[in-house]
Enzyme design. Structure first.
Site, mmCIF file in Angstrom:
data_model
loop_
_atom_site.group_PDB
_atom_site.id
_atom_site.type_symbol
_atom_site.label_atom_id
_atom_site.label_comp_id
_atom_site.label_asym_id
_atom_site.label_seq_id
_atom_site.Cartn_x
_atom_site.Cartn_y
_atom_site.Cartn_z
ATOM 1 N N ASN A 77 -10.050 -0.060 -0.367
ATOM 2 C CA ASN A 77 -8.594 -0.013 -0.296
ATOM 3 C C ASN A 77 -8.025 -0.558 -1.611
ATOM 4 O OD1 ASN A 77 -5.879 -0.414 0.198
ATOM 5 N ND2 ASN A 77 -6.174 -1.264 2.251
ATOM 6 N N HIS B 253 -3.207 7.262 2.165
ATOM 7 C CA HIS B 253 -3.617 5.949 1.651
ATOM 8 C C HIS B 253 -5.021 5.671 2.171
ATOM 9 C CE1 HIS B 253 -4.029 1.811 0.800
ATOM 10 N NE2 HIS B 253 -3.769 1.388 2.027
ATOM 11 N N CYS C 282 0.817 -1.224 0.000
ATOM 12 C CA CYS C 282 0.000 0.000 0.000
ATOM 13 C C CYS C 282 0.848 1.271 0.000
ATOM 14 C CB CYS C 282 -0.950 -0.010 1.187
ATOM 15 S SG CYS C 282 -2.065 -1.414 1.159
HETATM 16 O O1 UT7 Z 1 -3.842 -1.160 3.492
HETATM 17 C C1 UT7 Z 1 -3.009 -1.686 4.439
HETATM 18 C C2 UT7 Z 1 -3.429 -1.298 5.734
HETATM 19 N N1 UT7 Z 1 -4.631 -2.001 6.142
HETATM 20 C C3 UT7 Z 1 -5.353 -1.456 7.042
HETATM 21 O O2 UT7 Z 1 -5.017 -0.371 7.439
HETATM 22 C C4 UT7 Z 1 -6.509 -2.179 7.654
HETATM 23 C C5 UT7 Z 1 -6.458 -1.981 9.122
HETATM 24 N N2 UT7 Z 1 -7.538 -2.589 9.883
HETATM 25 C C6 UT7 Z 1 -8.821 -2.213 9.759
HETATM 26 O O3 UT7 Z 1 -9.176 -1.400 8.922
HETATM 27 C C7 UT7 Z 1 -9.813 -2.780 10.760
HETATM 28 O O4 UT7 Z 1 -9.119 -3.466 11.779
HETATM 29 C C8 UT7 Z 1 -10.862 -3.728 10.118
HETATM 30 C C9 UT7 Z 1 -11.838 -2.931 9.281
HETATM 31 C C10 UT7 Z 1 -10.158 -4.756 9.278
HETATM 32 C C11 UT7 Z 1 -11.647 -4.450 11.213
HETATM 33 O O5 UT7 Z 1 -12.241 -3.528 12.098
HETATM 34 P P1 UT7 Z 1 -12.158 -3.767 13.699
HETATM 35 O O6 UT7 Z 1 -12.955 -2.715 14.317
HETATM 36 O O7 UT7 Z 1 -10.678 -3.831 14.029
HETATM 37 O O8 UT7 Z 1 -12.886 -5.145 13.876
HETATM 38 P P2 UT7 Z 1 -12.307 -6.515 14.486
HETATM 39 O O9 UT7 Z 1 -11.281 -7.109 13.574
HETATM 40 O O10 UT7 Z 1 -11.945 -6.297 15.908
HETATM 41 O O11 UT7 Z 1 -13.610 -7.405 14.435
HETATM 42 C C12 UT7 Z 1 -14.747 -7.118 15.267
HETATM 43 C C13 UT7 Z 1 -15.779 -8.202 15.049
HETATM 44 C C14 UT7 Z 1 -15.206 -9.609 15.182
HETATM 45 O O12 UT7 Z 1 -16.175 -10.403 15.807
HETATM 46 P P3 UT7 Z 1 -16.049 -10.778 17.386
HETATM 47 O O13 UT7 Z 1 -14.718 -11.461 17.515
HETATM 48 O O14 UT7 Z 1 -16.099 -9.448 18.087
HETATM 49 O O15 UT7 Z 1 -17.222 -11.643 17.607
HETATM 50 C C15 UT7 Z 1 -15.054 -10.059 13.747
HETATM 51 O O16 UT7 Z 1 -15.149 -11.450 13.606
HETATM 52 O O17 UT7 Z 1 -16.304 -8.098 13.715
HETATM 53 C C16 UT7 Z 1 -16.217 -9.381 13.089
HETATM 54 N N3 UT7 Z 1 -16.024 -9.159 11.662
HETATM 55 C C17 UT7 Z 1 -17.017 -8.933 10.814
HETATM 56 N N4 UT7 Z 1 -18.357 -8.871 10.988
HETATM 57 C C18 UT7 Z 1 -19.102 -8.599 9.907
HETATM 58 C C19 UT7 Z 1 -14.848 -9.120 10.981
HETATM 59 N N5 UT7 Z 1 -15.086 -8.863 9.683
HETATM 60 C C20 UT7 Z 1 -16.423 -8.746 9.549
HETATM 61 C C21 UT7 Z 1 -17.259 -8.478 8.463
HETATM 62 N N6 UT7 Z 1 -18.606 -8.394 8.685
HETATM 63 N N7 UT7 Z 1 -16.797 -8.265 7.211
#
Ligand code: UT7
Length: 332
Positions: A289, A259, A119
């Protein structure tokens, strides 16, 4: 033999972006994996992404973006002697996608190569091209970020497949001789670049395949929460580094072009820096992204809609797998 003492700087001559026609909405994704429009919008700000058509390659997207940037610059194939293309999704393992774009643009001289910084690929490519120009080795450079991330996503993994999309962006840099005493942040062009990498975090964001390891292409794997945490810290630090190096404060900056990974990262970084969120160009909502393509795509969009104007001070920043991160400060 006398050596020329002329010093050069890189002036932005044109920019262009290209998104494939096919739009994939959150609602459509919710029919394929266990997710919802509400979750994706709330956690990432993404509403839709573009997906390359069957047979449409990274080099095709790059070619369209580059053609637009060259048309805006009013430059032809003979004016370009360097192509640096950031991508993590090349058409093939080799040759470089940059070489394929070069041929398609009808350019037959100079160098063309790819940069792999995921990225951060565009910011890395811009820094390399700027240094070629400063060294007097290029008079006209095409800097491209182009990706078809849809090809390396695991479409059954809801934690990654909802976040990424395809696209390309390009910028033409022209070498301009620096006038006597012409220095400081008032001059046009690339004022500074700062690049970083920390390979200790490679397991937080990677592709689980490759020519040397598995002889397959592999799929994107990410520990999202950890990447998020590092992104806000590293991006705020790299913005401060650029401001300090140029003797500027956040108030001096007209626009930040980050980004486009996650709207919450963009807002969190702006908050940490005390920057007005209205100064941050955000396009992640409508193309997700797009990895190396996202910075030039956002830049081109803000130029096209009249937000970024000649004379303004713009800070580009990105962070990606590796980890890699970096910034470029430019006066348009
Ligand atoms: O380009 C390179 C750089 N990349 C990035 O910068 C990405 C960085 N990370 C992020 O943008 C965020 O961490 C995400 C958008 C990927 C995830 O957001 P989050 O607030 O960190 O969510 P999380 O990973 O803590 O997940 C929260 C919950 C989990 O369920 P439990 O464990 O709380 O029951 C996940 O399993 O959301 C669940 N979950 C989803 N639910 C519905 C994860 N993906 C999804 C989904 N739809 N697509």
């Amino acid at each position: 033999m006398t050596r020329s003492l002329t010093r050069f700087r890189s002036v932005i001559a044109g920019v262009g972006g290209y998104l494939p026609d096919r739009v994939l909405t959150n609602a459509e994704l919710a029919q394929q994996v266990d997710t919802s429009d509400e979750w994706i919008v709330e956690r990432s700000g993404i509403r839709q992404r573009h997906i390359a058509a069957v047979g449409e390659l990274t080099s095709d997207l790059a070619f369209h973006a580059a053609s637009r940037a060259m048309a805006q610059a009013g430059l032809g194939p003979d004016d370009i002697d360097l192509i640096v293309l950031g991508t993590a999704t090349p058409d093939q393992t080799f040759p470089a996608t940059a070489a394929k774009v070069q041929a398609r643009l009808g350019i037959t001289r100079g160098a063309a190569f790819d940069i792999q910084a995921v990225c951060s690929g565009f910011v890395y490519a811009l820094a390399v091209a700027d240094n070629f120009i400063k060294a007097g080795q290029s008079k006209g450079a095409l800097v491209i970020g182009a990706e078809t991330f849809s090809r390396i996503l695991d479409w059954t993994d809801r934690t990654t497949c909802v976040l990424f999309g395809d696209g390309a962006g390009a910028m033409v840099l022209r070498a301009e001789p620096e006038a006597e005493g012409d220095a400081g942040a008032t001059q046009r062009g690339v004022l500074s670049t700062h690049l970083h990498a920390d390979g200790r975090h490679q397991d937080l964001l990677y592709v689980d395949g490759g020519p040397s390891s598995t002889q397959t292409v592999g799929h994107v794997r990410m520990v999202g929460k950890e990447v998020f945490r590092h992104a806000v810290v590293n991006l705020a630090a790299v913005v401060r580094e650029a401001l300090d190096a140029n003797g500027l404060t956040a108030d001096d900056i007209d626009w930040i072009v980050p980004h486009q990974a996650n709207q919450r990262i963009l807002e969190g970084t702006a908050r940490k820096l005390g920057v007005d969120p209205a100064k941050v160009i955000m396009t992640v909502d409508h193309h997700g992204n797009t990895s190396a393509a996202s910075v030039p795509l956002a830049f081109a969009e803000a130029v096209a809609d009249g937000r970024i104007r000649p004379g303004q001070l713009v800070l580009l920043e990105a962070m990606g797998g590796g980890f890699t991160w970096g910034s470029a400060l430019v006066r348009v």
